[in-house]
Design an enzyme around this catalytic site. Structure first.
Site, PDB file in Angstrom:
ATOM      1  N   ASP A   6       2.898  15.715  22.550  1.00 54.20           N
ATOM      2  CA  ASP A   6       2.352  17.036  22.158  1.00 54.20           C
ATOM      3  C   ASP A   6       2.913  18.129  23.082  1.00 54.20           C
ATOM      4  O   ASP A   6       2.165  18.777  23.799  1.00 54.20           O
ATOM      5  CB  ASP A   6       0.811  17.022  22.188  1.00 54.20           C
ATOM      6  CG  ASP A   6       0.236  16.792  23.589  1.00 54.20           C
ATOM      7  OD1 ASP A   6       0.923  16.178  24.438  1.00 54.20           O
ATOM      8  OD2 ASP A   6      -0.899  17.250  23.852  1.00 54.20           O
TER       9      ASP A   6
ATOM     10  N   ASP B  28       5.147  16.855  28.758  1.00 57.59           N
ATOM     11  CA  ASP B  28       5.708  16.062  27.649  1.00 57.59           C
ATOM     12  C   ASP B  28       7.213  16.305  27.553  1.00 57.59           C
ATOM     13  O   ASP B  28       7.989  15.375  27.297  1.00 57.59           O
ATOM     14  CB  ASP B  28       5.093  16.496  26.314  1.00 57.59           C
ATOM     15  CG  ASP B  28       3.607  16.318  26.250  1.00 57.59           C
ATOM     16  OD1 ASP B  28       3.131  15.328  25.680  1.00 57.59           O
ATOM     17  OD2 ASP B  28       2.901  17.179  26.805  1.00 57.59           O
TER      18      ASP B  28
ATOM     19  N   ASN C  26      -1.881  19.792  23.270  1.00 63.06           N
ATOM     20  CA  ASN C  26      -1.654  20.940  24.153  1.00 63.06           C
ATOM     21  C   ASN C  26      -1.621  22.247  23.361  1.00 63.06           C
ATOM     22  O   ASN C  26      -2.029  23.292  23.858  1.00 63.06           O
ATOM     23  CB  ASN C  26      -0.347  20.780  24.918  1.00 63.06           C
ATOM     24  CG  ASN C  26      -0.481  19.747  26.014  1.00 63.06           C
ATOM     25  OD1 ASN C  26      -1.545  19.601  26.601  1.00 63.06           O
ATOM     26  ND2 ASN C  26       0.596  19.027  26.276  1.00 63.06           N
TER      27      ASN C  26
ATOM     28  N   THR D 164       2.154  10.395  24.936  1.00 65.49           N
ATOM     29  CA  THR D 164       1.851  11.382  25.976  1.00 65.49           C
ATOM     30  C   THR D 164       0.930  12.492  25.466  1.00 65.49           C
ATOM     31  O   THR D 164       0.835  13.551  26.071  1.00 65.49           O
ATOM     32  CB  THR D 164       3.156  11.983  26.554  1.00 65.49           C
ATOM     33  OG1 THR D 164       3.822  12.702  25.510  1.00 65.49           O
ATOM     34  CG2 THR D 164       4.067  10.924  27.117  1.00 65.49           C
TER      35      THR D 164
ATOM     36  N   PHE E 158      -7.965  15.043  29.324  1.00 66.69           N
ATOM     37  CA  PHE E 158      -7.698  15.836  28.110  1.00 66.69           C
ATOM     38  C   PHE E 158      -7.278  14.983  26.895  1.00 66.69           C
ATOM     39  O   PHE E 158      -7.859  15.105  25.814  1.00 66.69           O
ATOM     40  CB  PHE E 158      -6.632  16.891  28.425  1.00 66.69           C
ATOM     41  CG  PHE E 158      -6.275  17.751  27.244  1.00 66.69           C
ATOM     42  CD1 PHE E 158      -7.116  18.773  26.822  1.00 66.69           C
ATOM     43  CD2 PHE E 158      -5.095  17.545  26.539  1.00 66.69           C
ATOM     44  CE1 PHE E 158      -6.802  19.564  25.724  1.00 66.69           C
ATOM     45  CE2 PHE E 158      -4.762  18.331  25.439  1.00 66.69           C
ATOM     46  CZ  PHE E 158      -5.625  19.344  25.030  1.00 66.69           C
ATOM     47  N   ASN E 159      -6.241  14.146  27.048  1.00 63.06           N
ATOM     48  CA  ASN E 159      -5.702  13.442  25.872  1.00 63.06           C
ATOM     49  C   ASN E 159      -6.758  12.567  25.201  1.00 63.06           C
ATOM     50  O   ASN E 159      -6.782  12.441  23.974  1.00 63.06           O
ATOM     51  CB  ASN E 159      -4.497  12.565  26.254  1.00 63.06           C
ATOM     52  CG  ASN E 159      -3.265  13.385  26.547  1.00 63.06           C
ATOM     53  OD1 ASN E 159      -3.167  14.543  26.134  1.00 63.06           O
ATOM     54  ND2 ASN E 159      -2.334  12.803  27.292  1.00 63.06           N
TER      55      ASN E 159
ATOM     56  N   HIS F 288       2.035  14.178  34.852  1.00 64.85           N
ATOM     57  CA  HIS F 288       1.255  13.237  34.039  1.00 64.85           C
ATOM     58  C   HIS F 288       2.134  12.424  33.090  1.00 64.85           C
ATOM     59  O   HIS F 288       2.241  11.200  33.207  1.00 64.85           O
ATOM     60  CB  HIS F 288       0.248  14.014  33.170  1.00 64.85           C
ATOM     61  CG  HIS F 288      -0.720  14.859  33.920  1.00 64.85           C
ATOM     62  ND1 HIS F 288      -1.698  14.330  34.729  1.00 64.85           N
ATOM     63  CD2 HIS F 288      -0.899  16.205  33.950  1.00 64.85           C
ATOM     64  CE1 HIS F 288      -2.434  15.324  35.217  1.00 64.85           C
ATOM     65  NE2 HIS F 288      -1.965  16.456  34.774  1.00 64.85           N
ATOM     66  N   ASP F 289       2.725  13.129  32.115  1.00 64.31           N
ATOM     67  CA  ASP F 289       3.412  12.409  31.039  1.00 64.31           C
ATOM     68  C   ASP F 289       4.671  11.662  31.499  1.00 64.31           C
ATOM     69  O   ASP F 289       4.945  10.566  30.992  1.00 64.31           O
ATOM     70  CB  ASP F 289       3.746  13.383  29.897  1.00 64.31           C
ATOM     71  CG  ASP F 289       2.474  13.927  29.243  1.00 64.31           C
ATOM     72  OD1 ASP F 289       1.415  13.289  29.388  1.00 64.31           O
ATOM     73  OD2 ASP F 289       2.542  14.981  28.596  1.00 64.31           O
TER      74      ASP F 289
HETATM   75  C1  BDR Z   1      -2.461  15.508  29.745  1.00 63.00           C
HETATM   76  O1  BDR Z   1      -2.949  16.638  29.037  1.00 63.00           O
HETATM   77  C2  BDR Z   1      -1.890  17.523  28.734  1.00 63.00           C
HETATM   78  O2  BDR Z   1      -2.200  18.825  29.133  1.00 63.00           O
HETATM   79  C3  BDR Z   1      -0.668  17.007  29.432  1.00 63.00           C
HETATM   80  O3  BDR Z   1       0.471  17.191  28.619  1.00 63.00           O
HETATM   81  C4  BDR Z   1      -0.952  15.550  29.658  1.00 63.00           C
HETATM   82  O4  BDR Z   1      -0.533  14.759  28.557  1.00 63.00           O
HETATM   83  C5  BDR Z   1      -3.016  15.539  31.156  1.00 63.00           C
HETATM   84  O5  BDR Z   1      -4.410  15.422  31.133  1.00 63.00           O
HETATM   85 CA    CA Z   2       0.928  15.618  26.848  1.00 61.49          CA
END
Ligand code: BDR
Ligand code: CA
Length: 310
Positions: free
Chosen positions: A12, A17, A41, A125, A166-167, A239-240
């Site tokens: 996303d 990403d 996102n 991701t 978040f994801n 993160h990703d």
């Molecule tokens: C995740 O949330 C998104 O903002 C980032 O791309 C990552 O996948 C981090 O919590």
């Molecule tokens: Ca992401």
């Protein structure tokens, strides 16, 4: 000489990403057969456009297919606070030359997996809506998925609510379907991604690489850093890229197998990845949870991948 590992990347974009995509395409041991996008996102129209823009800028040819228009059972939550209105604020990227696939992400995923001689690895991701939909609509694909390496979840509290990352928060029902699927899963959650920060001097190393893709990545990192600074981070969590790095070199990570359930009903805890770290339930371990990373080696890998675009 090993065969290249067949891969689908579901994302996303999103700053991290975009960097994850570029790392994956730089690795000659990965055969990325499909990129799919999902809302997260930003809205689905923006995330596919961002994927196309980044891939076009790097001269990458691959099928890019848009997936679910919203989470399975909820309204979409987006993250403009982190990624801006476009979902990819920072560098001024030209309109994409790569065209989006005429196929929908789920059809394309099922087709790529069905036609592959070897099992396919999914790197995820973003929210897990597309992968869950694939498993619901094409259950026979599950046995041909080698592993799902995903960025999502946390055993140490969330980043979007006190409990949820978040994801997973965006589509907890989808995450529940994926986590219960029996497919081997590596969860690169906040436990590890907060240890996988890139610092200012390292962003400068990326900027100093002599190619336009690396310079664009440095601009993505400049923007990403602004948000994390406000929250007291010394650097920016990558993160990703962790979900990609795990597939490129799992030795960078320390993982522990746990039984992990997804909270979908909680008043305060919806979207939490409830990891049975003390094995109190005695249930089958369904997830390899990444807990630690050799940060410096990971950043070296990120930088090496960006040199590939020279
Ligand atoms: C995740 O949330 C998104 O903002 C980032 O791309 C990552 O996948 C981090 O919590
Ligand atoms: Ca992401």
């Amino acid at each position: 000489m090993h065969d290249k590992r067949p891969i689908i990347i579901d994302c996303d974009p999103g700053h991290d990403d975009a960097i994850a995509l570029l790392m994956a395409f730089a690795c000659d041991r990965l055969d990325i057969r499909l990129v799919t996008t999902v809302g997260g996102n930003q809205t689905p129209d923006k995330t596919i456009n961002n994927a196309l823009k980044v891939l076009s800028y790097a001269n990458i040819e691959v099928e890019v297919a848009a997936g679910a228009s919203k989470p399975l059972m909820r309204d979409l939550i987006t993250a403009p606070e982190v990624h801006g209105e476009s979902g990819l604020e920072g560098p001024a990227l030209p309109p994409p030359t790569l065209k989006r696939s005429t196929r929908n992400a789920i059809t394309a995923m099922a087709d790529v997996i069905g036609k592959s001689k070897e099992k396919v690895t999914i790197i995820s991701t973003g929210p897990l809506t597309n992968t869950a939909t694939l498993l619901l609509t094409h259950p026979d694909t599950a046995y041909k998925i080698e592993r799902i390496s995903l960025m999502g979840g946390s055993c140490i509290g969330g980043n979007w609510t006190p409990a949820a990352e978040f994801n997973i928060l965006v589509d907890p029902e989808a995450a529940g379907i994926v986590f219960d699927s029996g497919i081997p899963i590596t969860m690169c959650g906040l436990d590890v991604t907060h240890k996988a920060q890139i610092y200012k001097d390292e962003i400068e190393k990326v900027r100093n690489i002599d190619n336009k893709v690396a310079k664009m990545v440095a601009e993505l990192l400049d923007y990403f850093e602004l948000f994390h600074k406000k929250f007291g981070f010394e650097g920016s969590p990558m993160h990703d890229p962790c979900a990609v790095a795990y597939i490129i070199n799992p030795d960078l990570f320390t993982t522990e197998a746990y039984h992990v359930d997804i909270e979908t009903q909680g008043e305060f805890t919806t979207g939490a990845t409830v990891a049975d770290m003390r094995h109190v339930l005695g249930k089958e371990k369904n997830v390899d949870v990444a807990l630690d990373i050799d940060r410096e080696a990971f950043i070296r890998l990120l930088i090496e991948c960006m040199m590939y675009y020279g």
